[in-house]
Design a protein around this motif. Sequence first.
Motif, PDB file in Angstrom:
ATOM      1  N   VAL A   1       5.083  33.846  84.509  1.00  0.00           N
ATOM      2  CA  VAL A   1       5.552  32.798  83.352  1.00  0.00           C
ATOM      3  C   VAL A   1       5.328  32.411  81.977  1.00  0.00           C
ATOM      4  N   LEU A   2       6.214  32.572  80.909  1.00  0.00           N
ATOM      5  CA  LEU A   2       6.671  32.797  80.211  1.00  0.00           C
ATOM      6  C   LEU A   2       6.554  31.206  78.858  1.00  0.00           C
TER       7      LEU A   2
ATOM      8  N   LEU B   1       9.100  35.019  83.788  1.00  0.00           N
ATOM      9  CA  LEU B   1      10.120  34.224  83.822  1.00  0.00           C
ATOM     10  C   LEU B   1       9.714  33.266  82.533  1.00  0.00           C
ATOM     11  N   ASP B   2      11.512  33.715  82.008  1.00  0.00           N
ATOM     12  CA  ASP B   2      11.503  32.794  80.720  1.00  0.00           C
ATOM     13  C   ASP B   2      11.185  31.544  80.301  1.00  0.00           C
ATOM     14  N   CYS B   3      10.388  31.063  79.871  1.00  0.00           N
ATOM     15  CA  CYS B   3      10.550  29.588  79.786  1.00  0.00           C
ATOM     16  C   CYS B   3      10.627  29.482  78.149  1.00  0.00           C
ATOM     17  N   ILE B   4      10.392  30.583  77.094  1.00  0.00           N
ATOM     18  CA  ILE B   4      10.563  29.782  75.733  1.00  0.00           C
ATOM     19  C   ILE B   4      11.035  30.346  74.772  1.00  0.00           C
ATOM     20  N   ASN B   5      11.911  31.435  75.353  1.00  0.00           N
ATOM     21  CA  ASN B   5      13.316  31.965  74.263  1.00  0.00           C
ATOM     22  C   ASN B   5      14.913  31.325  74.164  1.00  0.00           C
ATOM     23  N   ASN B   6      14.488  30.817  72.318  1.00  0.00           N
ATOM     24  CA  ASN B   6      15.330  29.996  73.147  1.00  0.00           C
ATOM     25  C   ASN B   6      16.774  30.658  72.265  1.00  0.00           C
TER      26      ASN B   6
ATOM     27  N   GLN C   1      17.037  34.644  82.482  1.00  0.00           N
ATOM     28  CA  GLN C   1      16.249  33.717  82.381  1.00  0.00           C
ATOM     29  C   GLN C   1      14.670  34.844  82.762  1.00  0.00           C
ATOM     30  N   TYR C   2      14.858  36.380  82.276  1.00  0.00           N
ATOM     31  CA  TYR C   2      13.935  37.155  82.978  1.00  0.00           C
ATOM     32  C   TYR C   2      13.585  37.871  82.133  1.00  0.00           C
TER      33      TYR C   2
ATOM     34  N   LEU D   1       2.442  22.198  75.265  1.00  0.00           N
ATOM     35  CA  LEU D   1       3.216  23.614  76.257  1.00  0.00           C
ATOM     36  C   LEU D   1       4.666  23.311  75.917  1.00  0.00           C
ATOM     37  N   LYS D   2       5.259  23.858  75.665  1.00  0.00           N
ATOM     38  CA  LYS D   2       6.642  24.060  74.633  1.00  0.00           C
ATOM     39  C   LYS D   2       7.539  24.688  75.784  1.00  0.00           C
ATOM     40  N   ILE D   3       8.835  23.916  75.901  1.00  0.00           N
ATOM     41  CA  ILE D   3       9.723  24.549  77.458  1.00  0.00           C
ATOM     42  C   ILE D   3      10.919  24.919  76.681  1.00  0.00           C
ATOM     43  N   LYS D   4      11.151  26.465  76.389  1.00  0.00           N
ATOM     44  CA  LYS D   4      12.997  26.392  75.789  1.00  0.00           C
ATOM     45  C   LYS D   4      13.343  27.556  76.462  1.00  0.00           C
TER      46      LYS D   4
END
Length: 552
Positions: A452-453, A105-110, A94-95, A464-467
């Motif tokens: 943090v992305l 920190l990748d909080c968006i890359n589904n 997740q990085y 704010l999208k978290i996925k």
Amino acid sequence: MTLLSDTDRDLQRPGPGDPTRGNREGPPRGQPSGSGRGRRGRRGETPGGARHPATMCELYSKQETLALRRRHIGPSCKVFFAADPIKIVRAQRQYMFDEKGDQYLDCINNVAHVGHCHPEVVKAAQKQMELLNTNSRFLHDNIVEYAKRLSATLPDRLSVCYFTNSGSEANDLALRLARQFRGHQDVITLDHAYHGHLSSLIEISPYKFQKGKDVKKEFVHVAPAPDTYRGKYREDHEDPASAYADEVKKIIDEAHNSGRKIAAFIAESMQSCGGQIIPPAGYFQKVAEYVRGAGGVFIADEVQVGFGRVGKHFWSFQMFGEDFVPDIVTMGKPMGNGHPMACVVTTEEIAEAFSASGMEYFNTYGGNPVSSAVGLAVLDVIKNEDLQGNATRVGNYLTELLNKQKTKHTLIGDIRGVGLFIGIDLVKDHQQRTPATAEAQHVIYKMKEKRVLLSADGPHRNVLKIKPPMCFTEEDAEFMVEQLDGILTDLEEAIGAETESVISKNTPCRTKMPKEARSELLRDSSLDPRENPSRKRNGLCTDSLLSKRFRT
Ligand SMILES: Cc1ncc(COP(=O)(O)O)c(C=O)c1O
């Protein structure tokens, strides 16, 4: 041009403490792998602290890359953080890492569903690539094995697959299947929906066509998004599911009155670009009944939200109960963990009707042996690493942390989501729920500074999208929320939106709001900083609302 010399390959070889070593050094994927903050690499370091040589594998400096991009890549292809784009040279789990080796920190890359560059997925692709890659006109075991395994994740009647290369292709084909089925043409879509970039999909994507010069085509009907936070019928409505479904019924009746016939209703099982919207329980059942009654089919777009993201269920539509089964399901993004592959799954009856037209469906790359091997590896990793369990555990924990933030920050109007699909709706005031668009932009840029992305989306770009990749950990959640807390505290202080009761004495002001942003934000005189109905909603409604939304 991208081929590496031997020297480059040597540089890329993993070293000790290097995340590219996959599972060999660390704990199993999907589980916490050490102290979150301690692991966050300093400049040019891996989470383990070693300097990563692969950061030297750029062809161009960042400025040169930017200049070449401006010259050779179409200007409509946008970059994240346009005012200050990031150059990413590699990623793991997740990085993501920029050219200097800084870790985000990748909080968006589904799309990197099971984690960036998962070694099992990479291995499966490489192994099959060395052996054979060709089109699906030859018999091959991978495509049938994958279709069999994919069908097993779906209700029985969804058993026939068509493989494509992108979510757009899948949705385009879904429309063809629907139109061929009964010979009807019209499509009902939801407001703010996005279903892909092909002409046929821009036509049914209000997210796009409302922004462009295109006018809505006569065969397209837009139903209100079933948004119980800021939509037409809200959480205080006695039956928002029926109210929103009746809007669809009204559209069908009006279409019939003008001699039109409905081919399909299409919706994401949870709207993503539309602002992380979760429809109320029972809505889809009622819509399906009305649409089928009109001779149309129900298309569930699971391109963003499928493959276990919601935790308990493999497909998001399954959250709404076993009595709801779409006629066509489309999927993509997470399916290949970054390898371009997508699919349409439908019933035998619809597939037979499509075939009866006599036209062959041929897709050069769809379902090729390499893609199918990748798809199989992704399914294996989801199961072997219990990523659905992780999505439930970490998603619940993150939601809990965010709900605590909601009681503290007046800017947070709503926290909604399931599993690792969460939205934070930022508002200027809780009464009117006025979208805090400029603030959301400020937050995502500040979060980027904190490595943090995040992204902001929805019709007002205030959600704010978290996925994140499904191997996101509780420590990642804590780190993300800690950064968000600091940024919101500073922002609220800057716009004078904090009340005495919510100011944490221990929270220092770390950054001052830029003057321009501050005056932009202060322009809205309707802001009443003392009001915080979110607490009321939080305390009184959120849990019961969620249980109302989901029966399973
Ligand atoms: C819900 C949804 N459907 C379809 C698509 C189109 O997928 P692709 O970009 O793979 O063509 C997207 C892409 O963002 C999407 O979000």
